[in-house]
Design a protein around this motif. Structure first.
Motif, PDB file in Angstrom:
ATOM      1  N   ALA A  90       0.834  -1.205   0.000  1.00  0.00           N
ATOM      2  CA  ALA A  90       0.000   0.000   0.000  1.00  0.00           C
ATOM      3  C   ALA A  90       0.865   1.251   0.000  1.00  0.00           C
ATOM      4  O   ALA A  90       0.596   2.216  -0.731  1.00  0.00           O
ATOM      5  CB  ALA A  90      -0.929  -0.013   1.213  1.00  0.00           C
ATOM      6  N   LEU A  97      -2.645   2.694  -6.562  1.00  0.00           N
ATOM      7  CA  LEU A  97      -3.431   1.500  -6.253  1.00  0.00           C
ATOM      8  C   LEU A  97      -4.920   1.823  -6.293  1.00  0.00           C
ATOM      9  O   LEU A  97      -5.737   1.020  -6.779  1.00  0.00           O
ATOM     10  CB  LEU A  97      -3.042   0.954  -4.883  1.00  0.00           C
ATOM     11  CG  LEU A  97      -3.821  -0.266  -4.375  1.00  0.00           C
ATOM     12  CD1 LEU A  97      -3.746  -1.417  -5.364  1.00  0.00           C
ATOM     13  CD2 LEU A  97      -3.276  -0.708  -3.020  1.00  0.00           C
ATOM     14  N   VAL A 107      -6.211   2.995   1.259  1.00  0.00           N
ATOM     15  CA  VAL A 107      -4.819   2.568   1.130  1.00  0.00           C
ATOM     16  C   VAL A 107      -4.072   3.192   2.307  1.00  0.00           C
ATOM     17  O   VAL A 107      -4.099   4.406   2.494  1.00  0.00           O
ATOM     18  CB  VAL A 107      -4.212   3.030  -0.213  1.00  0.00           C
ATOM     19  CG1 VAL A 107      -2.709   2.797  -0.226  1.00  0.00           C
ATOM     20  CG2 VAL A 107      -4.870   2.305  -1.368  1.00  0.00           C
ATOM     21  N   ALA A 148      -6.081   7.764   1.022  1.00  0.00           N
ATOM     22  CA  ALA A 148      -4.718   7.246   0.996  1.00  0.00           C
ATOM     23  C   ALA A 148      -3.978   7.858   2.171  1.00  0.00           C
ATOM     24  O   ALA A 148      -3.804   9.080   2.234  1.00  0.00           O
ATOM     25  CB  ALA A 148      -4.031   7.599  -0.316  1.00  0.00           C
TER      26      ALA A 148
END
Length: 466
Positions: A90, A97, A107, A148
């Motif tokens: 990740a 991703l 993530v 993220a």
């Protein structure tokens, strides 16, 4: 956090990779459980599914991407399901991703777990945090927010957070996160950051709590665990102190670097009864030219001297290793040098790999002509496996008839049998008798299949666990 009075959320964590990832998986489960989540055994039972990942090799990442693609089906007809990818992969892939797998909601890198419950709540409320992938997904209009969480924190050791231990008798204890060695093939320093070591008092407090709770074996974890230093505390001093904690009967550590196997460490290993006679010592290559290109910081000669020092102090020590073949530029002769070193050392076990290119590492920028054809790499790997398995088989055949202390850790595959490990980390299956998980028993090794042993439980010699 979830609304008071709402049904409990259900979480499932699936972990891939090294022991550090396993420990991080237990950490995430502890954080979620403390935040009111019920932990379940199957992803289909959960409304939060986290895939905890490894980035060390391309094959591991492909496997995880395939698994995440399978898990997206959980979201069909169940809009409440949150799917996250955590860990080293990740961190490495980051926002890309989310673009590649638009069904992923979260993530999160290895330093973000403290905020995990809050981030999940933000996703469910449709909020975002700064510098995330935003709220739109390819092929559609606004949907649930994607987050993220990728900042590395040089001070994050996760002190004070609950950990959900998978075993009541053994435990992983992280003493170090990140790495300063920067081997040219390795992605770890880039996804876990530079080395950071826990305070010795915090480590010893955790181990004491484990001992009081009935845990009898601990494994100290770090990327280069024996480079640990905190103030006046060296790794040998910490290892000695951990081995003397009440209730702790066995201590292991992984993964060390050969350069930090000092005379002081060998002395502690040889003289502290609680430290097991077993060491994982990564060689990586048996050619000095390859080792220099890997930036391993040791030579074949210094490695062999370390092995000799260990065996002089502990003639019975079991040694395992890691080996990479087909590193860019490795010649046939250099590969044969690696085989020669393995034949000389005769490791009890070896974890063998062919080089896997990791974007962002120095080795990925070597000249294109240095990269070996896949068929050459595969042939070298197969030759390496044949050699190391043959050595392991010969070593283990020579140990049939030994009487060993075994710590029972699980049922064996065959009904009515248990499985355990010796102090030297050899796996033994034997008829259960009156033994149970967590017991220390005395077993005669009666046969071997190569990697594992069969055994006979000696009567009246069962030492119950605390």
């Amino acid at each position: 956090m979830e609304t008071i009075g709402s049904p409990p959320r259900r979480a499932y964590v699936e972990t891939y990779g090294c022991q550090m990832n396993v420990a991080d998986g237990e950490l995430m489960e502890g954080i979620l459980s403390s935040s009111g989540y019920e932990l379940v055994r199957e992803p289909a039972e959960a409304d939060l599914v986290l895939v905890n990942t490894c980035a060390i090799r391309e094959h591991a990442e492909r496997r995880v991407l395939g698994r995440v693609a399978q898990l997206k089906r959980l979201k069909e007809g169940r809009p409440e399901v949150v799917l996250g990818v955590t860990g080293c992969m990740a961190q490495r892939m980051g926002n890309s991703l989310l673009e590649r797998a638009p069904y992923v909601d979260l993530v999160m890198g290895p330093d973000g777990y403290r905020s995990l419950p809050e981030r999940i709540s933000e996703i469910r409320r449709g909020r975002t945090v700064p510098r995330t992938a935003g709220t739109r997904r390819p092929g559609g209009g606004p949907q649930r927010a994607q987050l993220a969480v990728l900042d590395l924190d040089g001070n994050e050791h996760y002190e004070g957070l609950a950990v959900r231990r998978r075993s009541g008798t053994t435990a992983w204890v992280s003493i170090q996160r990140g790495c300063n060695h920067r081997c040219t093939f390795c992605i770890v320093p880039y996804v876990r950051g530079p080395e950071k070591n826990r305070a010795p008092g915090d480590v010893l407090r955790e181990v004491a709590e484990l001992g009081a709770a009935g845990v009898t074996e601990v494994t100290l974890l770090g990327q280069t665990v024996n480079s640990y230093r905190s103030g006046s505390w060296s790794f040998p001093r910490l290892l000695s102190a951990v081995s003397r904690v009440d209730g702790i009967r066995r201590v292991r550590f992984t993964s060390p670097h050969p350069n930090d196997v000092t005379p002081e460490l060998v002395e502690v290993m040889a003289n502290e009864p609680g430290v097991c006679e077993q060491l994982h010592l990564p060689l990586q290559a048996g050619s000095n030219r390859t080792l220099r290109r890997m930036l391993r910081r040791h030579t074949v000669e210094s490695f062999l001297e370390t092995v000799e020092r260990l065996r002089d102090a502990m003639p019975d020590i079991a040694l395992s290793t890691d080996v990479i073949v087909a590193f860019p530029g490795e010649s046939d002769g250099e590969f044969r040098e690696t085989l020669d070193v393995l034949a000389e050392v005769r490791f009890d076990d070896a974890f063998t790999y062919k080089y896997s290119l990791r974007e962002g590492t120095p080795a990925s920028r070597l000249p294109a002509g240095d990269f070996l054809p896949p068929e050459v790499a595969q042939a070298r790997l197969e030759a390496l496996i044949d050699l190391t398995r043959g050595i392991q088989r010969e070593v283990n055949l020579g140990e049939v008839g030994r009487v060993e202390e075994v710590m029972v850790d699980a049922p064996a595959r065959r009904p009515g049998q248990l499985r355990g490990r010796t102090r030297r980390n050899k796996v033994v299956a034997f008829p259960a008798g009156s033994a149970r998980r967590g017991d220390f028993v005395t077993v005669e090794l009666t046969g071997t299949s190569g990697p594992t042993f069969s055994g006979r439980l000696l009567p009246s010699r069962v030492a119950a666990s605390a």
